[in-house]
Design a protein around this motif. Structure first.
Motif, PDB file in Angstrom:
ATOM      1  N   ASP A 109       2.349   1.727   7.737  1.00  0.00           N
ATOM      2  CA  ASP A 109       2.649   2.606   7.021  1.00  0.00           C
ATOM      3  C   ASP A 109       2.288   2.192   5.567  1.00  0.00           C
ATOM      4  O   ASP A 109       2.005   3.408   4.837  1.00  0.00           O
ATOM      5  CB  ASP A 109       4.390   2.617   6.818  1.00  0.00           C
ATOM      6  N   VAL A 110       2.323   1.251   5.171  1.00  0.00           N
ATOM      7  CA  VAL A 110       1.694   0.732   3.809  1.00  0.00           C
ATOM      8  C   VAL A 110       0.444   1.391   3.730  1.00  0.00           C
ATOM      9  O   VAL A 110       0.052   2.007   2.664  1.00  0.00           O
ATOM     10  CB  VAL A 110       1.789  -0.864   3.540  1.00  0.00           C
ATOM     11  N   LYS A 111      -0.358   1.164   4.727  1.00  0.00           N
ATOM     12  CA  LYS A 111      -1.810   1.663   4.557  1.00  0.00           C
ATOM     13  C   LYS A 111      -1.844   3.284   4.630  1.00  0.00           C
ATOM     14  O   LYS A 111      -2.959   3.704   3.864  1.00  0.00           O
ATOM     15  CB  LYS A 111      -2.574   1.213   6.012  1.00  0.00           C
ATOM     16  N   ARG A 112      -1.122   3.940   5.185  1.00  0.00           N
ATOM     17  CA  ARG A 112      -0.931   5.419   5.510  1.00  0.00           C
ATOM     18  C   ARG A 112      -0.555   5.868   4.008  1.00  0.00           C
ATOM     19  O   ARG A 112      -1.364   7.049   3.742  1.00  0.00           O
ATOM     20  CB  ARG A 112      -0.185   5.690   6.753  1.00  0.00           C
ATOM     21  N   TYR A 113       0.621   5.489   3.468  1.00  0.00           N
ATOM     22  CA  TYR A 113       1.206   5.891   2.251  1.00  0.00           C
ATOM     23  C   TYR A 113       0.929   5.498   1.016  1.00  0.00           C
ATOM     24  O   TYR A 113       1.110   6.335   0.057  1.00  0.00           O
ATOM     25  CB  TYR A 113       2.720   6.165   2.664  1.00  0.00           C
ATOM     26  N   PHE A 114       0.258   4.286   1.237  1.00  0.00           N
ATOM     27  CA  PHE A 114      -0.231   3.936  -0.087  1.00  0.00           C
ATOM     28  C   PHE A 114      -1.765   3.425  -0.020  1.00  0.00           C
ATOM     29  O   PHE A 114      -2.165   2.240   0.256  1.00  0.00           O
ATOM     30  CB  PHE A 114       0.641   2.697  -0.586  1.00  0.00           C
ATOM     31  N   PRO A 115      -2.620   4.324   0.083  1.00  0.00           N
ATOM     32  CA  PRO A 115      -4.103   4.051   0.562  1.00  0.00           C
ATOM     33  C   PRO A 115      -4.721   3.175  -0.156  1.00  0.00           C
ATOM     34  O   PRO A 115      -5.701   2.808   0.062  1.00  0.00           O
ATOM     35  CB  PRO A 115      -4.572   5.313   0.504  1.00  0.00           C
ATOM     36  N   SER A 116      -4.435   2.893  -1.555  1.00  0.00           N
ATOM     37  CA  SER A 116      -5.027   1.794  -2.430  1.00  0.00           C
ATOM     38  C   SER A 116      -4.336   0.655  -2.227  1.00  0.00           C
ATOM     39  O   SER A 116      -4.830  -0.548  -2.824  1.00  0.00           O
ATOM     40  CB  SER A 116      -5.033   2.319  -3.887  1.00  0.00           C
ATOM     41  N   ALA A 117      -3.420   0.343  -1.518  1.00  0.00           N
ATOM     42  CA  ALA A 117      -2.815  -1.073  -1.332  1.00  0.00           C
ATOM     43  C   ALA A 117      -3.704  -2.025  -0.731  1.00  0.00           C
ATOM     44  O   ALA A 117      -4.675  -1.572  -0.008  1.00  0.00           O
ATOM     45  CB  ALA A 117      -1.611  -0.898  -0.384  1.00  0.00           C
ATOM     46  N   THR A 118      -3.925  -3.239  -1.250  1.00  0.00           N
ATOM     47  CA  THR A 118      -4.702  -4.395  -0.743  1.00  0.00           C
ATOM     48  C   THR A 118      -3.893  -5.290   0.044  1.00  0.00           C
ATOM     49  O   THR A 118      -2.735  -5.470  -0.006  1.00  0.00           O
ATOM     50  CB  THR A 118      -5.291  -4.780  -2.017  1.00  0.00           C
ATOM     51  N   SER A 119      -4.831  -6.172   0.524  1.00  0.00           N
ATOM     52  CA  SER A 119      -3.954  -7.334   1.391  1.00  0.00           C
ATOM     53  C   SER A 119      -3.214  -8.093   0.382  1.00  0.00           C
ATOM     54  O   SER A 119      -3.743  -8.415  -0.673  1.00  0.00           O
ATOM     55  CB  SER A 119      -5.389  -8.058   2.060  1.00  0.00           C
ATOM     56  N   GLY A 120      -2.204  -8.596   1.001  1.00  0.00           N
ATOM     57  CA  GLY A 120      -1.325  -9.518   0.525  1.00  0.00           C
ATOM     58  C   GLY A 120      -0.021  -9.161   0.856  1.00  0.00           C
ATOM     59  O   GLY A 120       0.364  -8.339   1.901  1.00  0.00           O
ATOM     60  N   GLN A 121       1.094  -9.596  -0.045  1.00  0.00           N
ATOM     61  CA  GLN A 121       2.423  -9.338   0.381  1.00  0.00           C
ATOM     62  C   GLN A 121       2.906  -7.782  -0.247  1.00  0.00           C
ATOM     63  O   GLN A 121       2.640  -7.722  -1.149  1.00  0.00           O
ATOM     64  CB  GLN A 121       3.340 -10.706  -0.283  1.00  0.00           C
ATOM     65  N   HIS A 122       3.704  -7.330   0.779  1.00  0.00           N
ATOM     66  CA  HIS A 122       4.318  -6.213   0.542  1.00  0.00           C
ATOM     67  C   HIS A 122       5.645  -6.035   0.988  1.00  0.00           C
ATOM     68  O   HIS A 122       6.152  -6.857   2.100  1.00  0.00           O
ATOM     69  CB  HIS A 122       3.270  -4.937   1.311  1.00  0.00           C
ATOM     70  N   GLU A 123       6.334  -5.318   0.315  1.00  0.00           N
ATOM     71  CA  GLU A 123       7.727  -5.041   0.839  1.00  0.00           C
ATOM     72  C   GLU A 123       8.171  -3.798   1.943  1.00  0.00           C
ATOM     73  O   GLU A 123       7.290  -2.804   1.620  1.00  0.00           O
ATOM     74  CB  GLU A 123       8.816  -4.826  -0.231  1.00  0.00           C
ATOM     75  N   ILE A 124       8.882  -4.235   2.882  1.00  0.00           N
ATOM     76  CA  ILE A 124       9.009  -3.000   4.042  1.00  0.00           C
ATOM     77  C   ILE A 124      10.682  -2.856   4.100  1.00  0.00           C
ATOM     78  O   ILE A 124      11.084  -3.735   3.792  1.00  0.00           O
ATOM     79  CB  ILE A 124       8.248  -3.325   5.169  1.00  0.00           C
ATOM     80  N   LYS A 125      10.854  -2.099   4.915  1.00  0.00           N
ATOM     81  CA  LYS A 125      12.092  -1.665   5.408  1.00  0.00           C
ATOM     82  C   LYS A 125      12.172  -1.505   7.004  1.00  0.00           C
ATOM     83  O   LYS A 125      11.671  -0.453   7.180  1.00  0.00           O
ATOM     84  CB  LYS A 125      12.897  -0.616   4.621  1.00  0.00           C
ATOM     85  N   LEU A 126      12.676  -2.368   7.561  1.00  0.00           N
ATOM     86  CA  LEU A 126      12.821  -2.227   9.057  1.00  0.00           C
ATOM     87  C   LEU A 126      13.417  -0.914   9.203  1.00  0.00           C
ATOM     88  O   LEU A 126      14.291  -0.409   8.827  1.00  0.00           O
ATOM     89  CB  LEU A 126      13.232  -3.470   9.548  1.00  0.00           C
ATOM     90  N   TRP A 127      12.978  -0.026  10.317  1.00  0.00           N
ATOM     91  CA  TRP A 127      13.039   1.227  10.516  1.00  0.00           C
ATOM     92  C   TRP A 127      14.474   1.285  11.236  1.00  0.00           C
ATOM     93  O   TRP A 127      15.189   2.340  11.047  1.00  0.00           O
ATOM     94  CB  TRP A 127      12.141   1.898  11.608  1.00  0.00           C
ATOM     95  N   LYS A 128      14.829   0.355  11.985  1.00  0.00           N
ATOM     96  CA  LYS A 128      16.415   0.562  12.602  1.00  0.00           C
ATOM     97  C   LYS A 128      17.295  -0.168  11.913  1.00  0.00           C
ATOM     98  O   LYS A 128      18.382   0.230  11.666  1.00  0.00           O
ATOM     99  CB  LYS A 128      16.063  -0.094  14.110  1.00  0.00           C
ATOM    100  N   SER A 129      17.292  -1.619  11.554  1.00  0.00           N
ATOM    101  CA  SER A 129      18.311  -2.526  10.928  1.00  0.00           C
ATOM    102  C   SER A 129      18.153  -2.010   9.448  1.00  0.00           C
ATOM    103  O   SER A 129      19.366  -2.586   8.812  1.00  0.00           O
ATOM    104  CB  SER A 129      18.092  -3.423  11.327  1.00  0.00           C
ATOM    105  N   ARG A 130      17.105  -1.277   8.936  1.00  0.00           N
ATOM    106  CA  ARG A 130      16.997  -0.887   7.487  1.00  0.00           C
ATOM    107  C   ARG A 130      17.048  -2.085   6.485  1.00  0.00           C
ATOM    108  O   ARG A 130      17.235  -2.279   5.315  1.00  0.00           O
ATOM    109  CB  ARG A 130      18.231  -0.114   6.970  1.00  0.00           C
TER     110      ARG A 130
END
Length: 345
Positions: free
Chosen positions: A155-176
């Motif tokens: 998702d990070v790659k798809r919706y934030f195409p300029s994102a680079t390798s490294g740490q990113h924050e996500i939200k798990l799809w089920k537990s949130r």
């Protein structure tokens, strides 16, 4: 002082540790005094703020990026890079310097550094934190916004195409649950979520089932992400698994499995305190590691890290090995997975 249009891309001296006063021609749709000063801070040239995403947009120039930030009440700063505008929910005062990444050509700025007149009536931020201000008939209107949080590095790659390798924050799809993960955006098109990395033996991988369930280590060095989070992320769809391995002499190989779950071939994950393997003894204890063991087979990427290139004194099966590549202890390993993107995602 010289007044210039931003589109002319004035040359700046990037090396000086001073604050530049740049007069930008602001094509204000809602203000008569269109030439306003904007302070571009040299320490934020060629810098990009990691994580803290709200949304990433395509814009024509830097001041349009700033205007978009004014429209979104929760936006505190922005990253501009060749037409890409990333809005952030934090400013330079609320983050550490370690959260910035060097990125040539990128410009970071706090929205507070910009004159609010560039956003017209929306410059005073009249809408709530969950709303976006829309210029409307000489005034404005507020619309509710749906914030998007990526659920994995795909998702990070798809919706934030300029994102680079490294740490990113996500939200798990089920537990949130909000989770920090390491993304590889360079290998074979990027979008990989890193499950495990080892390169110096600084983290002990001989852990119990709870630790393997919730993860351990340091995302900046060696770590195991956690089976609980792995299971939730891979349950979104088909995922491929990739191993990147390095031998003691620097030789590298990689192997990709089109379906993560088929790689396990029905085997359960075994740890020193929870034996779930198909064998007469606890393979995790026998191999000093933890894995989806099948009769203590020839893969032990979570084994004991010893001097690369040697065979462990207790047997090759105790070290960090991958039998299709080498039975001598490996120097570096990385495991990562990537969700397949379909047209309806």
């Amino acid at each position: 002082m010289e007044t210039f249009c931003e589109k002319k891309n004035p040359k700046l001296s990037f090396g000086k540790k001073v604050t530049y006063l740049v007069l930008v021609w602001l094509s204000c749709a809602f203000a008569n005094d269109c030439v306003k000063p904007f302070q571009m801070k040299s320490e934020f040239l060629n810098k990009r703020l990691n994580k803290h995403y709200i949304v990433e947009l395509k814009v024509q120039n830097l001041h349009m990026c700033a205007r978009e930030c004014f429209y979104v009440s929760m936006c505190k700063s922005m990253d501009y890079f060749h037409g890409s505008c990333k809005l952030n929910d934090a400013d330079s005062k609320s983050v550490s310097q370690g959260e910035f990444q060097h990125k040539p050509g990128s410009i970071f700025s706090d929205v507070s550094d910009w004159p609010h007149v560039i956003a017209g009536a929306c410059g005073q931020r009249p809408c709530s934190e969950t709303q976006k201000c829309i210029p409307f008939k000489g005034g404005y209107k507020c619309e509710e916004i749906q914030l998007f949080m990526p659920t994995d590095c795909t998702d990070v790659k798809r919706y934030f195409p300029s994102a680079t390798s490294g740490q990113h924050e996500i939200k798990l799809w089920k537990s949130r649950k909000t989770l920090s993960v390491v993304c590889d955006m360079d290998t074979e098109g990027g979008g990989w979520t890193v499950l495990q990395t080892r390169f110096d033996g600084s983290v002990d991988f001989y852990r119990n089932s709870t630790e393997y369930e919730y993860g351990f280590g340091n995302l900046n060095t060696e770590f195991w992400l956690g089976l609980k989070y792995l299971q939730e992320m891979t349950s979104q769809g088909k995922n491929e698994l990739r191993f990147d391995l390095m031998a003691a002499d620097g030789t590298t190989v990689h192997e990709t499995f089109p379906n993560f779950m088929s790689y396990h071939n029905g085997m359960h994950f075994t740890t020193k305190d929870e034996d779930r393997a198909n064998y007469i003894k606890n393979c995790a204890i026998h191999c000093h590691g933890a894995w989806w063991y099948n009769a203590c087979g020839g893969v032990n990427l979570n084994g004991q890290y010893v001097t690369p290139g040697i065979t462990h004194p207790l047997g090759h099966w105790v070290g960090v090995i991958y039998q299709p590549f080498s039975l001598q202890s490996l120097k570096e390993t990385k495991m990562m997975f990537r969700r397949a993107i379909t047209n309806d995602v």
